[in-house]
Motif scaffolding. Structure first.
Motif, PDB file in Angstrom:
ATOM      1  N   ALA A 225      55.122  48.317  44.716  1.00 44.87           N
ATOM      2  CA  ALA A 225      53.923  49.086  45.059  1.00 44.87           C
ATOM      3  C   ALA A 225      53.326  49.766  43.831  1.00 44.87           C
ATOM      4  CB  ALA A 225      54.271  50.123  46.130  1.00 44.87           C
ATOM      5  N   HIS A 226      52.009  49.641  43.686  1.00 47.16           N
ATOM      6  CA  HIS A 226      51.282  50.251  42.581  1.00 47.16           C
ATOM      7  C   HIS A 226      49.830  50.421  42.998  1.00 47.16           C
ATOM      8  CE1 HIS A 226      50.769  45.906  42.169  1.00 47.16           C
ATOM      9  NE2 HIS A 226      49.649  46.135  41.510  1.00 47.16           N
ATOM     10  N   GLN A 227      49.147  51.306  42.323  1.00 46.05           N
ATOM     11  CA  GLN A 227      47.735  51.555  42.599  1.00 46.05           C
ATOM     12  C   GLN A 227      46.889  50.494  41.905  1.00 46.05           C
ATOM     13  OE1 GLN A 227      45.795  54.466  44.050  1.00 46.05           O
ATOM     14  NE2 GLN A 227      47.666  54.576  45.278  1.00 46.05           N
ATOM     15  N   ARG A 228      45.882  49.960  42.630  1.00 43.08           N
ATOM     16  CA  ARG A 228      45.035  48.924  42.052  1.00 43.08           C
ATOM     17  C   ARG A 228      43.678  48.912  42.754  1.00 43.08           C
ATOM     18  NH1 ARG A 228      45.932  43.943  39.175  1.00 43.08           N
ATOM     19  NH2 ARG A 228      48.124  44.515  38.982  1.00 43.08           N
ATOM     20  N   GLU A 229      42.633  48.602  42.006  1.00 39.97           N
ATOM     21  CA  GLU A 229      41.312  48.416  42.598  1.00 39.97           C
ATOM     22  C   GLU A 229      41.259  47.040  43.252  1.00 39.97           C
ATOM     23  OE1 GLU A 229      38.246  49.079  39.696  1.00 39.97           O
ATOM     24  OE2 GLU A 229      38.225  51.234  40.120  1.00 39.97           O
ATOM     25  N   VAL A 230      40.905  47.041  44.553  1.00 39.06           N
ATOM     26  CA  VAL A 230      40.914  45.804  45.324  1.00 39.06           C
ATOM     27  C   VAL A 230      39.684  45.746  46.223  1.00 39.06           C
ATOM     28  CG1 VAL A 230      43.432  45.543  45.323  1.00 39.06           C
ATOM     29  CG2 VAL A 230      42.344  46.922  47.096  1.00 39.06           C
ATOM     30  N   PHE A 231      39.432  44.557  46.760  1.00 44.22           N
ATOM     31  CA  PHE A 231      38.386  44.380  47.768  1.00 44.22           C
ATOM     32  C   PHE A 231      38.917  43.436  48.839  1.00 44.22           C
ATOM     33  CE2 PHE A 231      37.721  41.397  44.324  1.00 44.22           C
ATOM     34  CZ  PHE A 231      37.534  40.179  44.953  1.00 44.22           C
ATOM     35  N   ARG A 232      38.350  43.541  50.040  1.00 48.47           N
ATOM     36  CA  ARG A 232      38.850  42.799  51.196  1.00 48.47           C
ATOM     37  C   ARG A 232      38.109  41.475  51.333  1.00 48.47           C
ATOM     38  NH1 ARG A 232      43.696  43.416  53.636  1.00 48.47           N
ATOM     39  NH2 ARG A 232      43.638  43.060  55.884  1.00 48.47           N
ATOM     40  N   ARG A 233      38.888  40.369  51.473  1.00 53.61           N
ATOM     41  CA  ARG A 233      38.281  39.060  51.702  1.00 53.61           C
ATOM     42  C   ARG A 233      39.279  38.191  52.452  1.00 53.61           C
ATOM     43  NH1 ARG A 233      36.533  35.964  46.483  1.00 53.61           N
ATOM     44  NH2 ARG A 233      34.991  37.641  46.438  1.00 53.61           N
ATOM     45  N   ASP A 234      38.826  37.552  53.519  1.00 54.70           N
ATOM     46  CA  ASP A 234      39.673  36.641  54.300  1.00 54.70           C
ATOM     47  C   ASP A 234      40.980  37.294  54.750  1.00 54.70           C
ATOM     48  OD1 ASP A 234      37.780  34.631  53.940  1.00 54.70           O
ATOM     49  OD2 ASP A 234      38.745  33.896  52.117  1.00 54.70           O
ATOM     50  N   GLY A 235      40.920  38.592  55.065  1.00 58.59           N
ATOM     51  CA  GLY A 235      42.091  39.287  55.560  1.00 58.59           C
ATOM     52  C   GLY A 235      43.104  39.646  54.496  1.00 58.59           C
ATOM     53  N   MET A 236      42.723  39.522  53.200  1.00 60.67           N
ATOM     54  CA  MET A 236      43.636  39.840  52.107  1.00 60.67           C
ATOM     55  C   MET A 236      42.972  40.818  51.151  1.00 60.67           C
ATOM     56  SD  MET A 236      45.378  36.162  51.131  1.00 60.67           S
ATOM     57  CE  MET A 236      43.841  35.424  50.601  1.00 60.67           C
ATOM     58  N   TRP A 237      43.787  41.559  50.411  1.00 64.23           N
ATOM     59  CA  TRP A 237      43.293  42.426  49.353  1.00 64.23           C
ATOM     60  C   TRP A 237      43.319  41.658  48.031  1.00 64.23           C
ATOM     61  CZ3 TRP A 237      40.672  46.492  50.599  1.00 64.23           C
ATOM     62  CH2 TRP A 237      40.997  47.242  51.737  1.00 64.23           C
ATOM     63  N   TRP A 238      42.151  41.500  47.434  1.00 60.67           N
ATOM     64  CA  TRP A 238      42.022  40.798  46.164  1.00 60.67           C
ATOM     65  C   TRP A 238      41.863  41.813  45.045  1.00 60.67           C
ATOM     66  CZ3 TRP A 238      41.161  35.244  45.837  1.00 60.67           C
ATOM     67  CH2 TRP A 238      41.205  34.603  47.083  1.00 60.67           C
ATOM     68  N   ALA A 239      42.569  41.583  43.940  1.00 59.60           N
ATOM     69  CA  ALA A 239      42.454  42.489  42.800  1.00 59.60           C
ATOM     70  C   ALA A 239      41.138  42.255  42.071  1.00 59.60           C
ATOM     71  CB  ALA A 239      43.613  42.260  41.835  1.00 59.60           C
ATOM     72  N   VAL A 240      40.516  43.341  41.644  1.00 56.73           N
ATOM     73  CA  VAL A 240      39.323  43.226  40.810  1.00 56.73           C
ATOM     74  C   VAL A 240      39.767  42.855  39.401  1.00 56.73           C
ATOM     75  CG1 VAL A 240      37.328  44.446  39.840  1.00 56.73           C
ATOM     76  CG2 VAL A 240      38.095  44.947  42.174  1.00 56.73           C
ATOM     77  N   GLY A 241      39.262  41.751  38.909  1.00 56.06           N
ATOM     78  CA  GLY A 241      39.653  41.309  37.574  1.00 56.06           C
ATOM     79  C   GLY A 241      38.683  40.276  37.056  1.00 56.06           C
ATOM     80  N   GLU A 242      39.002  39.751  35.890  1.00 52.69           N
ATOM     81  CA  GLU A 242      38.118  38.791  35.241  1.00 52.69           C
ATOM     82  C   GLU A 242      37.866  37.564  36.102  1.00 52.69           C
ATOM     83  OE1 GLU A 242      37.947  36.125  31.100  1.00 52.69           O
ATOM     84  OE2 GLU A 242      39.624  37.511  31.477  1.00 52.69           O
TER      85      GLU A 242
END
Length: 316
Positions: A225-242
């Motif tokens: 577990a760690h803190q991360r910027e994410v967004f929701r898509r297709d029922g999953m949390w995707w990390a914001v990245g390149e």
């Protein structure tokens, strides 16, 4: 006669002090080590597919145990999509340096750069790994390829034997599977063919985490577990990245998450979790009703037979 009697009595006493059988993890470990030793004894140029993910880390740990105090007698191979998590690449490099083993890398980006492969419209590179993998196997003249696949991950992987033949084109035929009765493994193959060997085929995700906890095996920090910027898509949390950016209407939030699998960033999602150590993760996995691939891998949602179709073509 009295000497013999005393000897038998002492032997019976010793027997009562021995453990009454191996634990489930001990049995799985013993089976995995046995498979690795059998493959190394039977084949000329084995190699281990090593991504830095938990399953390949466990296989490498078993290999290190199998040949201790000597070093692992084969190299590791990573098919680098170019979209891997930086933390995982750093862990990969640290691990091979610590163990003093050779690392072979096949890069998807090289194939895109020279036109042998083209980017997919969805941006996912996982399906592009097959050709670089097969070319690396041929270039290294590897006749056996260790993988960290488990039967509980996917229906296609459940069909596969522990020693699985690939034809001269690197392809797999799920209808042509060899029997493996009494733990007897058939590695016979013709020139140009090779086998895939799966030492942890009979393990579950829970077994993996219980073993990691017991053996105190290091993993990339993304698994916890760690803190991360994410967004929701297709029922999953995707990390914001390149390689994974939110689309219109997808809100970026900060969440405490972890990864159950660490594949290509463009197809691997995270799960919300506060499990910050191996024991907590093991307990969390016991409660889960979805496999890690079903819960967090977009590339397996392309179709119901997505994994099997890729495996037929030569995928992991």
């Amino acid at each position: 006669m009295s000497t013999i009697t005393r000897s038998l009595s002492e032997e019976r006493s010793d027997e009562t002090k021995r453990p009454q059988g191996l634990s489930a993890l001990d049995q799985l470990e013993a089976e995995g080590i046995h498979i690795i030793r059998e493959v190394v004894a039977e084949f000329e140029r084995p190699v281990l597919l090593f991504s830095g993910g938990k399953d390949s880390v466990v296989v490498l740990h078993l290999a290190a145990k199998a040949f201790a105090p000597g070093k692992v007698p084969f190299p590791v191979l990573h098919v680098d999509t170019g979209h891997n998590f930086p933390e995982v690449i750093a862990f990969r490099d640290e691990t091979v340096a610590r163990l003093g083993i050779d690392l072979e890398v096949a890069r998807v980006q090289d194939y895109i750069d020279d036109g042998r492969l083209a980017e997919r419209p969805d941006g996912t590179r996982n399906p592009l790994q097959t050709q670089p993998l097969l070319d690396a196997i041929a270039a290294g003249k590897h006749d056996a390829v260790f993988g960290g696949a488990r039967r509980d991950e996917d229906k296609a992987r459940a069909k596969e034997r522990i020693i699985s033949l690939r034809d001269e084109f690197g392809q797999w035929d799920p209808r042509n599977q060899r029997p493996e009765l009494w733990s007897l493994y058939n590695g016979r193959h013709l020139p140009g063919q090779h086998v895939r060997a799966f030492p942890i085929s009979n393990w579950t995700e829970a077994d993996i985490w219980n073993y990691i906890d017991r053996e105190n095996i290091a993993l990339p920090p993304l698994y916890y577990a760690h803190q991360r910027e994410v967004f929701r898509r297709d029922g999953m949390w995707w990390a914001v990245g390149e390689f994974s950016q939110p689309r219109a209407g997808e809100e970026v939030v900060r969440r405490t998450v972890r990864y159950r699998t660490v594949g290509d960033m463009s197809c691997t999602g995270a799960v919300e979790s506060d499990a910050a150590d191996t024991a907590s993760v093991a307990a969390e996995v016991q409660r889960s009703t979805l496999t890690e691939r079903g819960a967090t891998r977009a590339d397996d949602r392309i179709s119901e037979a997505a994994m099997e179709d890729r495996k037929k073509d030569g995928y992991f």
